[in-house]
Design an enzyme around this catalytic site. Structure first.
Site, mmCIF file in Angstrom:
data_model
loop_
_atom_site.group_PDB
_atom_site.id
_atom_site.type_symbol
_atom_site.label_atom_id
_atom_site.label_comp_id
_atom_site.label_asym_id
_atom_site.label_seq_id
_atom_site.Cartn_x
_atom_site.Cartn_y
_atom_site.Cartn_z
ATOM 1 N N LYS A 50 27.240 101.296 28.292
ATOM 2 C CA LYS A 50 27.604 100.127 28.916
ATOM 3 C C LYS A 50 26.341 99.372 30.096
ATOM 4 O O LYS A 50 25.889 99.956 30.083
ATOM 5 C CB LYS A 50 27.767 100.996 30.351
ATOM 6 C CG LYS A 50 28.883 99.544 31.522
ATOM 7 C CD LYS A 50 29.777 98.443 30.990
ATOM 8 C CE LYS A 50 29.882 97.649 31.965
ATOM 9 N NZ LYS A 50 30.845 96.181 31.435
ATOM 10 N N VAL A 76 34.232 91.320 32.909
ATOM 11 C CA VAL A 76 34.272 92.325 34.154
ATOM 12 C C VAL A 76 33.085 92.391 34.955
ATOM 13 O O VAL A 76 32.869 93.046 35.951
ATOM 14 C CB VAL A 76 34.056 94.163 33.041
ATOM 15 C CG1 VAL A 76 33.336 95.343 34.007
ATOM 16 C CG2 VAL A 76 35.053 94.647 32.505
ATOM 17 N N LEU A 78 29.792 93.086 34.511
ATOM 18 C CA LEU A 78 27.855 94.176 34.292
ATOM 19 C C LEU A 78 28.257 95.414 35.098
ATOM 20 O O LEU A 78 27.467 95.093 35.863
ATOM 21 C CB LEU A 78 27.521 93.244 34.082
ATOM 22 C CG LEU A 78 26.887 92.998 32.669
ATOM 23 C CD1 LEU A 78 25.181 92.379 32.863
ATOM 24 C CD2 LEU A 78 26.528 93.712 31.671
ATOM 25 N N CYS A 134 25.409 87.949 27.862
ATOM 26 C CA CYS A 134 27.393 88.936 28.764
ATOM 27 C C CYS A 134 27.371 86.885 29.380
ATOM 28 O O CYS A 134 26.671 85.981 29.991
ATOM 29 C CB CYS A 134 26.408 89.528 30.239
ATOM 30 S SG CYS A 134 27.995 89.172 31.108
ATOM 31 N N LYS A 169 20.835 91.491 21.727
ATOM 32 C CA LYS A 169 22.198 91.023 21.479
ATOM 33 C C LYS A 169 22.015 89.282 22.061
ATOM 34 O O LYS A 169 22.504 88.369 22.458
ATOM 35 C CB LYS A 169 22.806 92.133 22.453
ATOM 36 C CG LYS A 169 24.993 92.012 21.795
ATOM 37 C CD LYS A 169 25.397 92.916 22.656
ATOM 38 C CE LYS A 169 26.747 92.596 21.899
ATOM 39 N NZ LYS A 169 27.384 93.269 22.966
#
Lengths: 307, 269
Positions: A50, A76, A78, A134, A169
């Site tokens: 996570k 969510v 993070l 994100c 990422k």
């Protein structure tokens, strides 16, 4: 099965040996406790944990989830206990298993990314996955991953502190993924992982309000597979570094498709929520595919798409 | 090879959830939108605790599983009562005896049965009523004299009344007065004596019930609902706001920390 004896599933990923190319994606597997009730995580090539931040994050208010055709949206935000508690409480648990630990880290500023990479480099993890994609946080996250000059700035700064292989990422919410990939690799990324979720939105037609608390959220699940395959393919054409391919994989054949597009290893994400044993089944189906096609080394699939 | 990979890490067989293929033995329509489904599920039945839920894989072009609370357990069977809300639950309502279901369970923390006292009251509203049945049964089994107050929209929405009546004094209210007592469950609860409250229903009702319990100085447990992803605590999707011991706000998760919470912990805003 005679073929199975000679079959090589191991993948060298920036100097780290993954026992097989099947990993699980950050944010879908927690720190391993929950799915560890259903299968032994040692079956996996790696676990991306996570997403971690410098301090504990509460995450966004509910609702954080919305179902979509063949997928889901999440915001969510993070939610995590912070990097220090991860290091003291979770690494010892994860190290029970014979699998690579991929530490997924985020920050709000370039300095925070540097601090995270520096700190996690001294912890007992195998790979660092720098999350610049994100979609559910106001600062940092995707803000860093959608402009080549920002990617260059944050990755070159963080790379100086990395004592472990650095995976960056990438966000799919960009016009030209190859340009972003080149910026990351030019700035020192040892590998790339993609795709993070696609920014999406759903509206409740009765209340006329967005379904998610944050208004928008990240789309994942089988719906995004073709987008992910296309982007992995484009990135493979643009750069030489190893690629961890993810986005919508739920079967062994999906994994093969991602490898053929150019990935060296893959990650299972949202499909876990439908079937907790999905990664184990994907691995078995991958082996079956290799045996059926008399392929002795899984690495030979990577980038094998025929045009 | 497969056996070794599939070996769960947690060996505690009762607390460790399983993925089970369960055969549907009966499906019955209870009211306009509520259905009862009974399935043969010995592995789940042995694990089931009052207030827990199961996570059911549905067809109907759904991606995520559907969390459904456990209404009752008997022998190796599980009885589920659910409301048809969308494609998944509509598909589930169309199952027939002999059909197989892919079910994860049993999940979540149910009602704590210690500390219920001699006269616990079970307060349910609408689709919140079913999970209270197994809890009331358990309270009775441990020697308590439980009572139930069940609220529904109208006569046509009333379910499970005879099941509850068999376990103790049961009063039914309807919003429109078409059946039982005209009014809300809180109106009755105010005038009753009890040692603890277990409640499940709409958030407004739970909030009002929790306030009455607090005024009466008795413990109150509430079962919450939220949009859910994995059902086991990995995806962090089903967040609910809780008050920390130091008064601060934190997000717990309905699937793993709940669905049953101490009402004092819950932030109602």
């Amino acid at each position: 099965m005679k073929d199975a004896v000679r079959m090589n599933l191991a993948v060298e990923f920036c100097g780290v040996t993954l026992k097989n190319p099947i990993t699980v994606a950050s944010g879908t597997f927690g720190f391993g406790h929950e799915y560890g009730q259903f299968f032994n995580p040692s079956a996996l090539g790696g676990i991306s944990v996570k997403g971690l931040t410098p301090y504990e994050r509460l995450g966004n208010p509910p609702p954080r989830i919305a179902e979509t055709p063949a997928g889901m949206l999440n915001c969510v935000g993070l939610q995590n206990p912070g990097i220090d508690r991860f290091i003291t409480e979770q690494i010892p648990y994860l190290r029970q298993f014979d699998t690579a630990i991929i530490a997924n880290v985020s920050g709000n500023t370039v300095e925070e990314y540097c601090g995270m990479v520096e700190k996690i480099s001294d912890a007992d993890v195998d790979l660092i996955e720098m999350n610049i994609s994100c979609p559910n946080v106001r600062c940092g996250g995707m803000a860093f991953g959608t402009q080549p000059h920002m990617v260059d700035e944050v990755v070159s700064a963080a790379k100086k502190y990395a004592k472990k292989p650095l995976i960056v990422k990438l966000s799919p919410n960009v016009a030209d993924i190859a340009e972003i990939a080149r910026a990351a690799v030019g700035a020192g990324a040892d590998a790339l992982s993609l795709i993070n979720t696609l920014l999406g939105m759903r509206i409740d037609v009765e209340t006329r309000r967005p379904v998610l608390s944050n208004g928008m959220g990240g789309l994942s699940g089988p719906a995004v597979l073709p987008v992910a395959v296309r982007m992995v393919y484009q990135v493979r054409q643009a750069v030489q570094v190893p690629i961890l391919g993810m986005g919508g994989i739920s079967t062994g054949r999906d994994a093969v498709e991602m490898l053929l597009a150019g990935a060296n290893a893959v990650a299972i994400g949202a499909a876990l929520f439908r079937d907790p044993l999905c990664p184990v089944k994907v691995l078995a189906e991958l082996k079956h595919y290799l045996a059926e096609h008399h392929i002795e080394d899984v690495n030979t699939l990577s980038g094998g798409v025929v045009l | 090879m497969t056996e070794e990979i599939a070996r769960p890490v947690t060996i505690d067989e009762i607390t460790c959830p399983v993925q089970a293929d369960c055969e549907v033995s009966a499906v019955k329509r209870l009211s306009e939108r509520l259905y009862e489904l009974v399935m043969t599920a010995p592995e789940l039945a042995v694990r089931a605790r009052p207030g827990q839920f199961v996570h059911v894989l549905c067809g109907g072009e759904t991606f995520l599983r559907r969390p459904i609370s456990i209404c009752d357990v008997s022998g190796g069977s599980l009885r589920l009562v659910f409301q048809v809300k969308g494609a998944g639950t509509a598909w589930l309502s169309e199952r027939a005896p002999g059909d197989m279901l892919d079910v994860l369970g049993t999940l979540g923390n149910g009602f704590r049965l210690s500390g219920l006292g001699a006269r616990p009251v079970f307060v349910g509203g609408g689709i919140g009523v079913p999970p209270l049945l197994l809890a009331m049964k358990a309270a009775r089994a441990q020697g308590a004299a439980p009572a139930a107050i069940l609220g529904f929209r109208s006569r046509s929405a009333v379910i499970l009344e005879s099941d509850f009546t068999a376990l103790g004094n049961t009063e039914v209210t309807t919003d429109d007065g078409s059946y039982g007592i005209h009014g809300f469950v809180t109106g009755l609860l105010e005038r009753r004596e009890y040692t603890s409250v277990c409640a499940c229903g709409p958030k407004g009702m739970l909030r009002a019930v929790a306030a009455l319990a607090e005024r009466a100085g008795v413990p109150c447990q509430v079962s919450l609902e939220e949009r859910m992803g994995c059902g086991i605590g990995a995806c962090l999707g089903c967040a609910c706001a809780l008050r920390d011991t130091d008064g601060g706000l934190r997000y717990g998760h309905v699937c793993k920390d709940g669905p049953v919470f101490d009402a004092k912990e819950v932030v109602w805003e």
